[in-house]
Design a protein around this motif. Structure first.
Motif, PDB file in Angstrom:
ATOM      1  N   LYS A  54       0.837  -1.191   0.000  1.00  0.00           N
ATOM      2  CA  LYS A  54       0.000   0.000   0.000  1.00  0.00           C
ATOM      3  C   LYS A  54       0.875   1.244   0.000  1.00  0.00           C
ATOM      4  N   VAL A  55       0.376   2.296  -0.649  1.00  0.00           N
ATOM      5  CA  VAL A  55       1.059   3.599  -0.641  1.00  0.00           C
ATOM      6  C   VAL A  55       0.166   4.596   0.088  1.00  0.00           C
ATOM      7  N   TYR A  56       0.654   5.123   1.197  1.00  0.00           N
ATOM      8  CA  TYR A  56      -0.044   6.169   1.944  1.00  0.00           C
ATOM      9  C   TYR A  56       0.522   7.525   1.515  1.00  0.00           C
ATOM     10  N   THR A  57      -0.324   8.534   1.494  1.00  0.00           N
ATOM     11  CA  THR A  57       0.162   9.849   1.062  1.00  0.00           C
ATOM     12  C   THR A  57      -0.200  10.927   2.080  1.00  0.00           C
ATOM     13  N   ILE A  58       0.618  11.978   2.071  1.00  0.00           N
ATOM     14  CA  ILE A  58       0.407  13.153   2.911  1.00  0.00           C
ATOM     15  C   ILE A  58       0.404  14.372   1.997  1.00  0.00           C
ATOM     16  N   ASN A  59      -0.557  15.248   2.206  1.00  0.00           N
ATOM     17  CA  ASN A  59      -0.671  16.447   1.377  1.00  0.00           C
ATOM     18  C   ASN A  59       0.309  17.508   1.886  1.00  0.00           C
ATOM     19  N   ARG A  60       1.447  17.598   1.234  1.00  0.00           N
ATOM     20  CA  ARG A  60       2.490  18.537   1.679  1.00  0.00           C
ATOM     21  C   ARG A  60       2.045  19.984   1.509  1.00  0.00           C
ATOM     22  N   GLU A  61       1.331  20.258   0.445  1.00  0.00           N
ATOM     23  CA  GLU A  61       0.906  21.635   0.185  1.00  0.00           C
ATOM     24  C   GLU A  61      -0.008  22.157   1.282  1.00  0.00           C
ATOM     25  N   SER A  62      -0.906  21.295   1.755  1.00  0.00           N
ATOM     26  CA  SER A  62      -1.809  21.743   2.824  1.00  0.00           C
ATOM     27  C   SER A  62      -1.030  22.007   4.111  1.00  0.00           C
ATOM     28  N   LEU A  63      -0.006  21.176   4.359  1.00  0.00           N
ATOM     29  CA  LEU A  63       0.827  21.406   5.541  1.00  0.00           C
ATOM     30  C   LEU A  63       1.590  22.717   5.427  1.00  0.00           C
TER      31      LEU A  63
END
Length: 539
Positions: A54-63
């Protein structure tokens, strides 16, 4: 290893390189489940890596918006990241591997391990005192030595990953392709190859200006390739900027090159099916390594030389001395390309302004051998000696010293400069040894009388001043400083024994460095005597 999470907060190229590590883990532990967390803007590459559950993602732009925006407190960004950690913490991870070793990924790994104390973190994590703590020697090397090695790194980061995780990378093809793309590219390229010759790709665009090619340079390469009966193709991404650049280059060329526009999935098929790639430090180079496609990498500007260079033994690396594209002659490129297609371990490239290197794969690492007729012996000796010294300090069974020493000492260009390097290292190591002994004496006196702390502090300051530069002579100082800074902020009495142990370890590492350098110096002197004797006998 049963359930592993790879934490990777770097960009496209480093993510592509993760594919060989994943393949290595799956090869050694076939029943292991491997997942990955990355920033969502780079997830298109992560999806090309086979073997990921599985690939989990984090929204860097929102951070970034929450962090930098004036309407929000930084706490909102932290809370957003915490929510992602909560999702991941519900999984039963056996091991979390930090492949980024930056502040964000280190905190992320620490939060995950806090949720489950049974999780083992490989790499850097942040402890309860807000200190960066390395899981092992190779994590320390990655965090404290490679990050400071900009132009003469002793190790490639992929070799450090393998040692940190405890697996060997696999050399098999490690990326997914779209079968439709694969069939189309393979069929068309084979037709071109049969009629016109070998296909050489040229990466047109680089996201960092000082690392990329100019349009004029790319056009010159295309023309020279056509003269030599190669088929140049311009590799571009599907956007207007790169389309415009490719058109400008093609319009300038005497023989119009083929323009190939592709997203990452198609790029995988394109790089797999060309005969060679000419590129600056870009994601395309990492695709070439993944597919074992020969690559001529031209390292410019801010490119982290050797640390991220091609690892493919069939590839070559060109580094202008001043790191500027203007110093790279087209003749340098064509001569290197000739060596790439006609490999000969005894062949060298004549260049006044560039250094040429070939990756040499040893048992558990890659070193870079100079293929230039004129080389900087101090730079070469320092990089190779640093590799062996780090291997010795790590107490690995096979340091590859004999092979690396041969590469370092063969074809010394300037004996005077080489002698000066030996003298400089011995002088610096001797000075550090003197200060270490003074620090040990001061520490022992300080145990008996805390008022005598000034002498210890002064000697410690002198030792830490050696970390301002990174080279063979100061690696021991950098390791000492890293471990010193990881000591918990408790009382002197609590840390005195740890300080003493670190100082004795520092002294032992300095002795290893001195023994190494002196043995190499003897070897070099003996080889010169042997060469003189052989010349006299021939006369």
């Amino acid at each position: 290893m049963n359930n592993i999470l790879l934490v990777h907060f770097k960009r496209f190229g480093d993510l592509v390189s993760t594919s060989q590590l994943v393949a290595g883990i799956k090869s050694q532990y076939p029943h292991t489940d491997i997942s990955l967390v990355c920033f969502d803007e780079f997830s298109s590459v992560a999806k090309l890596i086979p073997g990921l559950k599985k690939v989990y993602t984090i929204n860097r732009e929102s951070l970034l918006t929450l962090t930098k925006g004036q309407l929000y407190s930084t706490g909102f960004a932290i809370d957003e990241l915490r929510k992602k950690v909560l999702v991941l913490s519900k999984e039963s991870w056996d091991k979390v591997i930090n492949l980024s070793n930056d502040r964000a990924s280190s905190h992320f790994c620490s939060w995950l391990s806090t949720s489950n104390p049974q999780i083992k973190v490989k790499g850097i994590r942040i402890d309860q005192h807000n200190l960066a703590v390395a899981s092992d020697f190779w994590a320390l090397t990655y965090n404290d030595i490679l990050t400071r090695s900009t132009t003469n790194s002793p190790f490639n980061f992929r070799d450090i990953w393998s040692r940190m995780v405890g697996v060997e990378e696999t050399e098999k093809n490690c990326l997914l392709t779209n079968q439709r793309n694969e069939d189309t590219v393979s069929r068309n390229f084979n037709k071109i190859r049969e009629v016109q010759g070998k296909i050489v790709g040229i990466q047109v665009h680089c996201s960092v200006d000082d690392k990329g090619f100019s349009d004029e340079f790319s056009a010159e390469i295309c023309d020279q390739l056509s003269v030599k009966s190669f088929v140049p193709i311009l590799v571009i991404a599907p956007n207007d900027v790169e389309r415009g650049r490719a058109k400008t280059i093609a319009d300038t060329c005497l023989t119009r090159p083929i323009i190939v526009e592709c997203d990452f999935t198609a790029l995988s098929s394109v790089v797999k099916n060309i005969d060679a790639l000419i590129t600056p430090d870009t994601v395309t180079k990492h695709f070439a390594d993944a597919w074992n496609t020969p690559c001529l990498e031209i390292s410019l500007g801010s490119s982290p030389t050797f640390k991220q260079a091609t690892l493919n033994p069939k590839s070559l690396l060109i580094i202008p001395t001043d790191r500027k594209l203007a110093s790279v002659n087209i003749s340098d490129v064509m001569n290197a390309l000739n060596l790439l297609f006609n490999p000969n371990p005894n062949s060298y490239v004549e260049s006044n302004a560039c250094n040429i290197y070939s990756p040499v794969r040893l048992s558990s690492q890659t070193v870079y051998q100079s293929r230039s007729t004129k080389r900087n012996d101090k730079v070469e000796l320092d990089r190779h000696a640093s590799v062996v010294l780090l291997n010795k300090i790590a107490n690995i069974n096979d340091t590859n010293e004999k092979e690396i020493r041969t590469i370092a000492l063969t074809d010394i260009y300037d004996n005077k400069r080489a002698k000066q390097w030996f003298a400089d290292v011995e002088e610096t190591v001797t000075a550090q040894t003197r200060d270490v002994l003074h620090a040990i004496r001061s520490l022992l006196q300080m145990k008996e009388n805390p008022k005598k702390s000034s002498a210890f502090i002064e000697s410690l300051d002198r030792l830490l001043s050696f970390t301002e530069q990174l080279n063979t002579a100061t690696i021991s100082a950098v390791i000492f400083r890293s471990k010193l800074e990881s000591l918990p902020p408790t009382t002197f009495a609590d840390n005195a024994r740890s300080l003493e142990a670190l100082l004795f370890e520092y002294k032992a590492n300095l002795q290893s460095c001195l023994n190494l350098v002196q043995s190499w110096e003897v070897e070099l002197n003996n080889s010169r005597k042997e060469n003189r004797s052989q010349r006299q006998q021939s006369i």
